[in-house]
Write a protein that holds these residues in place. Structure first.
Motif, PDB file in Angstrom:
ATOM      1  N   VAL A 119       0.844  -1.208   0.000  1.00 24.46           N
ATOM      2  CA  VAL A 119       0.000   0.000   0.000  1.00 24.46           C
ATOM      3  C   VAL A 119       0.870   1.246   0.000  1.00 24.46           C
ATOM      4  N   GLN A 120       1.876   1.264   0.864  1.00 23.86           N
ATOM      5  CA  GLN A 120       2.758   2.429   0.989  1.00 23.86           C
ATOM      6  C   GLN A 120       3.443   2.766  -0.335  1.00 23.86           C
ATOM      7  N   GLY A 165       4.128  -7.719  -4.778  1.00 24.16           N
ATOM      8  CA  GLY A 165       2.797  -7.250  -4.447  1.00 24.16           C
ATOM      9  C   GLY A 165       2.422  -5.982  -5.187  1.00 24.16           C
ATOM     10  N   VAL A 166       3.361  -5.056  -5.297  1.00 23.00           N
ATOM     11  CA  VAL A 166       3.103  -3.817  -6.055  1.00 23.00           C
ATOM     12  C   VAL A 166       2.856  -4.151  -7.522  1.00 23.00           C
ATOM     13  N   ARG A 167       3.675  -5.041  -8.066  1.00 27.45           N
ATOM     14  CA  ARG A 167       3.459  -5.467  -9.456  1.00 27.45           C
ATOM     15  C   ARG A 167       2.076  -6.105  -9.608  1.00 27.45           C
ATOM     16  N   GLY A 168       1.668  -6.908  -8.612  1.00 29.48           N
ATOM     17  CA  GLY A 168       0.355  -7.543  -8.663  1.00 29.48           C
ATOM     18  C   GLY A 168      -0.776  -6.542  -8.658  1.00 29.48           C
ATOM     19  N   VAL A 169      -0.670  -5.512  -7.819  1.00 29.76           N
ATOM     20  CA  VAL A 169      -1.701  -4.473  -7.787  1.00 29.76           C
ATOM     21  C   VAL A 169      -1.820  -3.801  -9.151  1.00 29.76           C
ATOM     22  N   VAL A 213      -8.037   0.322   2.791  1.00 30.38           N
ATOM     23  CA  VAL A 213      -7.857   0.326   4.241  1.00 30.38           C
ATOM     24  C   VAL A 213      -6.422  -0.148   4.481  1.00 30.38           C
ATOM     25  N   GLY A 214      -5.567   0.778   4.912  1.00 29.74           N
ATOM     26  CA  GLY A 214      -4.137   0.482   4.980  1.00 29.74           C
ATOM     27  C   GLY A 214      -3.739  -0.423   6.126  1.00 29.74           C
ATOM     28  N   ILE A 215      -4.474  -0.364   7.237  1.00 27.58           N
ATOM     29  CA  ILE A 215      -4.230  -1.221   8.398  1.00 27.58           C
ATOM     30  C   ILE A 215      -5.588  -1.625   8.947  1.00 27.58           C
ATOM     31  N   VAL A 216      -5.917  -2.911   8.874  1.00 25.04           N
ATOM     32  CA  VAL A 216      -7.217  -3.391   9.337  1.00 25.04           C
ATOM     33  C   VAL A 216      -7.191  -3.708  10.829  1.00 25.04           C
ATOM     34  N   ASN A 217      -6.251  -4.545  11.249  1.00 22.45           N
ATOM     35  CA  ASN A 217      -6.225  -5.013  12.637  1.00 22.45           C
ATOM     36  C   ASN A 217      -5.457  -3.998  13.486  1.00 22.45           C
ATOM     37  N   TYR A 218      -6.130  -2.896  13.787  1.00 23.66           N
ATOM     38  CA  TYR A 218      -5.499  -1.751  14.444  1.00 23.66           C
ATOM     39  C   TYR A 218      -4.802  -2.152  15.745  1.00 23.66           C
ATOM     40  N   HIS A 219      -5.495  -2.843  16.624  1.00 26.36           N
ATOM     41  CA  HIS A 219      -4.942  -3.150  17.947  1.00 26.36           C
ATOM     42  C   HIS A 219      -3.743  -4.097  17.845  1.00 26.36           C
TER      43      HIS A 219
END
Length: 319
Positions: A64-65, A216-220, A83-89
């Motif tokens: 994402v970054q 992953g970036v290539r995949g996106v 949503v850049g971070i789902v599991n906040y806690h």
């Protein structure tokens, strides 16, 4: 038309970031997930991307970054919700599971607005995800060692299996696991709503890995090009598919010595690993039950008897 996600709001040709409120922390302060909207200058499909459903799986955050700043909304057709971070806690304490309720996020979909902390986050992100035509749920193999792969989790008999498999091939990590996943996974719940969904598992590491993030970036961008969000060609290559795993535990306590590397083809009867004591004396040897690909292994060498050591992808073909 202006598109919003939480407090992020973008008109056509614009980009904005904000927060998606999902509850309150123990001190009563609001908990909001970092979100972004990229609203293309032209009409088109909607893509939903999320990362860090498991709090120690950071390669998706790296994707994402690195990918979002490269997308120019003036050249985009359609909309991207992130949503850049789902599991906040869990992310805050670098743990896999949400420490508030000791629950794995990717077993809680579609969630419950009035449920546990994890169920509330799952419900909020699922509501965002189901606004989309395509869902990418970015994961990694936790902190173990694993090849880069994409998971199709709806099962071969699902009405959307073909579409999910095509999305996995377009993303293109080189390897695909095509096996029905556990209940509560976003990659199970999305197809049930009629939305092609995949679960890219971008390697496995502590922290993050540059090569997995690059893939992953290539995949996106493969998905953005392949589904008409951006002009350009898909960077495609043949994909090797596994239909399941053989998993191996240790026959004895000691230190593991692997005889295979990740991605190696193995044959039935081939030695996968040996276990020795601290003085190098052999205590056990484990061989492959079936031919396949050495897919995943534990990171630390010390094991107890019966403890998980590695997985071999089986029922291999090419798609």
């Amino acid at each position: 038309m202006t598109t919003t996600l939480g407090t992020a709001s973008a008109a056509p040709g614009e980009f904005d970031t904000g927060r998606l409120e999902v509850g309150e922390a123990r001190d009563g302060s609001p908990v909001g997930l970092p979100v972004a909207v990229i609203n293309g200058a032209r009409d088109g499909k909607t893509l939903y991307i999320q990362a860090a459903s498991d709090g120690d799986e950071l390669n998706g955050v790296g994707v994402v970054q690195q990918s979002i700043p490269q997308i120019d909304p003036s050249t985009l057709s359609g909309t991207i919700l992130v949503v850049g971070i789902v599991n906040y806690h869990a992310f805050q304490v670098a743990q896999h599971r949400n420490p508030i309720d000791d629950t794995k996020m990717n077993r809680a979909y579609p969630g419950d607005r009035n449920g546990t902390s994890t169920e509330r986050i799952a419900a909020a992100t699922f509501e965002a995800a189901t606004r989309a035509d395509i869902i990418l749920d970015l994961h990694q193999g936790s902190t173990s060692r694993m090849i880069n792969e994409v998971r199709v989790r709806c099962g071969p008999r699902h009405r959307l299996h073909r579409e999910c498999l095509e999305l996995a091939k377009t993303f293109g990590c080189g390897y695909i696991l095509d096996q029905k996943g556990p209940d509560g996974q976003l990659a199970r719940a999305g197809p049930d709503e009629g939305i092609p969904t995949i679960d890219p598992e971008l390697g496995g590491c502590v922290g993050w890995d540059d090569e997995s993030i690059r893939l992953g970036v290539r995949g996106v961008f493969n998905v953005l090009h392949g589904y008409g969000f951006l002009d350009g060609d898909v960077d495609s290559e043949p994909q090797t598919r596994a239909g399941g795993f053989d998993q191996y535990g240790s026959p004895a306590g000691g230190l593991v010595d692997f005889q295979c590397d990740l991605g190696d083809r193995v044959s039935a009867g081939q030695t996968l690993f040996e276990v020795t004591d601290v003085f190098g004396q052999l205590k056990g040897r484990v061989t492959a039950d079936n031919a396949g690909i050495f897919w995943r292994s534990r990171r630390l060498p010390q094991v107890a008897s019966g403890e998980y050591v590695c997985s071999v992808g089986v029922n291999i073909d090419s798609v």
